[in-house]
Design a protein around this motif. Sequence first.
Motif, PDB file in Angstrom:
ATOM      1  N   TYR A 135      23.253  15.634  21.321  1.00 10.81           N
ATOM      2  CA  TYR A 135      23.990  14.891  20.297  1.00 10.81           C
ATOM      3  C   TYR A 135      23.861  15.561  18.940  1.00 10.81           C
ATOM      4  CZ  TYR A 135      23.591  11.531  24.072  1.00 10.81           C
ATOM      5  OH  TYR A 135      23.650  10.932  25.295  1.00 10.81           O
ATOM      6  N   ASP A 136      24.787  15.219  18.050  1.00 13.77           N
ATOM      7  CA  ASP A 136      24.697  15.733  16.680  1.00 13.77           C
ATOM      8  C   ASP A 136      23.509  15.125  15.954  1.00 13.77           C
ATOM      9  OD1 ASP A 136      27.228  17.386  16.429  1.00 13.77           O
ATOM     10  OD2 ASP A 136      28.075  15.468  17.070  1.00 13.77           O
ATOM     11  N   PHE A 137      23.290  13.833  16.190  1.00 15.84           N
ATOM     12  CA  PHE A 137      22.149  13.132  15.603  1.00 15.84           C
ATOM     13  C   PHE A 137      21.592  12.143  16.617  1.00 15.84           C
ATOM     14  CE2 PHE A 137      24.797  14.418  12.058  1.00 15.84           C
ATOM     15  CZ  PHE A 137      23.876  14.997  11.195  1.00 15.84           C
ATOM     16  N   TYR A 138      20.289  11.932  16.529  1.00 16.88           N
ATOM     17  CA  TYR A 138      19.613  11.002  17.436  1.00 16.88           C
ATOM     18  C   TYR A 138      18.728  10.089  16.598  1.00 16.88           C
ATOM     19  CZ  TYR A 138      17.331   9.560  21.841  1.00 16.88           C
ATOM     20  OH  TYR A 138      16.881   8.866  22.936  1.00 16.88           O
ATOM     21  N   PHE A 139      19.058   8.794  16.588  1.00 22.39           N
ATOM     22  CA  PHE A 139      18.293   7.809  15.834  1.00 22.39           C
ATOM     23  C   PHE A 139      17.475   6.979  16.827  1.00 22.39           C
ATOM     24  CE2 PHE A 139      21.363   9.068  12.782  1.00 22.39           C
ATOM     25  CZ  PHE A 139      20.843   8.776  11.534  1.00 22.39           C
ATOM     26  N   LYS A 140      16.165   6.872  16.552  1.00 25.21           N
ATOM     27  CA  LYS A 140      15.276   6.187  17.492  1.00 25.21           C
ATOM     28  C   LYS A 140      14.497   5.081  16.797  1.00 25.21           C
ATOM     29  CE  LYS A 140      11.750   6.807  21.012  1.00 25.21           C
ATOM     30  NZ  LYS A 140      12.452   5.783  21.820  1.00 25.21           N
ATOM     31  N   ARG A 141      14.423   3.924  17.476  1.00 22.10           N
ATOM     32  CA  ARG A 141      13.661   2.787  16.952  1.00 22.10           C
ATOM     33  C   ARG A 141      12.151   3.058  16.978  1.00 22.10           C
ATOM     34  NH1 ARG A 141      12.956  -2.622  20.581  1.00 22.10           N
ATOM     35  NH2 ARG A 141      11.161  -3.509  19.495  1.00 22.10           N
ATOM     36  N   SER A 142      11.593   3.338  18.129  1.00 22.93           N
ATOM     37  CA  SER A 142      10.141   3.514  18.274  1.00 22.93           C
ATOM     38  C   SER A 142       9.804   4.996  18.162  1.00 22.93           C
ATOM     39  CB  SER A 142       9.672   2.942  19.617  1.00 22.93           C
ATOM     40  OG  SER A 142      10.015   1.579  19.714  1.00 22.93           O
ATOM     41  N   LEU A 143       9.940   5.526  16.971  1.00 18.01           N
ATOM     42  CA  LEU A 143       9.799   6.963  16.728  1.00 18.01           C
ATOM     43  C   LEU A 143       8.405   7.292  16.215  1.00 18.01           C
ATOM     44  CD1 LEU A 143      11.172   9.776  16.571  1.00 18.01           C
ATOM     45  CD2 LEU A 143      11.827   9.168  14.208  1.00 18.01           C
ATOM     46  N   LEU A 144       7.699   8.151  16.954  1.00 18.48           N
ATOM     47  CA  LEU A 144       6.404   8.630  16.497  1.00 18.48           C
ATOM     48  C   LEU A 144       6.593   9.725  15.457  1.00 18.48           C
ATOM     49  CD1 LEU A 144       4.491   8.864  19.909  1.00 18.48           C
ATOM     50  CD2 LEU A 144       4.564   6.955  18.285  1.00 18.48           C
TER      51      LEU A 144
END
Length: 334
Positions: free
Chosen positions: A69-78
């Motif tokens: 993907y061009d961008f990846y947004f994650k909720r539970s991001l370490l």
Amino acid sequence: MKLELPYWTSHHNMILYSLLHYCEENNEVFDVSFNAKIATGGAILHSNNQMIFLDYSDNSVFLDNPEKYDFYFKRSLLLESYKGNVHPLNLQVNFSYKAVKLLMKLNFKDLISKTNRTEIVRAMDYFNLVTNLSHNAMDVRNFPKKAADHNGKIIFHSRLWNPDNNADPDEKIRRASQNEFRIEACRIIKKNFKNVSVGLFPDELSKKIAPELLLDIKHTSKKEYFKSLRNADIGIADDGLKDTPGWKIGEYLLFGKAVVTTPLRTVVEDFREHTNFEKLQNRSAYLELPEKIEYLLEGKRYLEVGENNLKWSENYLHPKNYITRILNSTKNTL
């Protein structure tokens, strides 16, 4: 702008209703479709010829490969995973906004789809008569607009998870630790403070090991819980599933409450100790709770923190800014 979902779950309410709000405000077409190939808990936002994957999993493991993907947004991001095209989704809250209007914008085949049935019923159940109210999405328009003073009232409504119901040895240990904190936190708060609303969901495990802490079942629906939350000032939070923040802490912020929490393991932008929250040393440090609460009670410091959190939630959680913040993050990276 187009949003693709695998199917409609409560984890998608935040993005769905935020998109509805964004399209209303910007006079754009609300375009939502369903694609079973997308991982459960994920979504794909198409904007300006870019594919943006939104990962709402409560697990720090990625649902998909960010390189696709061009961008990846994650909720539970370490923190160690915060690099390249990966960005945080911060905290999550289960809210709604003009639910009936959203239903009117969906295709008929999606409305009658079995995979969407649960959230369709919840969205239709305006008066909360038939749905599972513990997961019902409450209309964000009914949330408070400013922090109020309730003389430092403390709230912590929680539930236990039975270690015996999971075969994974590590998960058994995690659940036991989680249960210990929740039980002892309720006990120590009730022992040291009078102006409180604390307790456990009255399931069989809670009845067996902590019967003195049971909440009245009549007051455990989301609607009744929000009534209690509105009349509180300080919310206690701990890690949820997979040792990542659950919905509770986001609800505290949207309601303008000060927060005492176990350490946050995931990236939450601009969310600062002593400004937005007080932090315990670790998950076993429930004995620190009275000191942290007293700090917030001193000079009614909780009011300032509550106002800070209301402002933070407006910028990072509220639908009026949620989509815009995501899009701005992609622009600032280019």
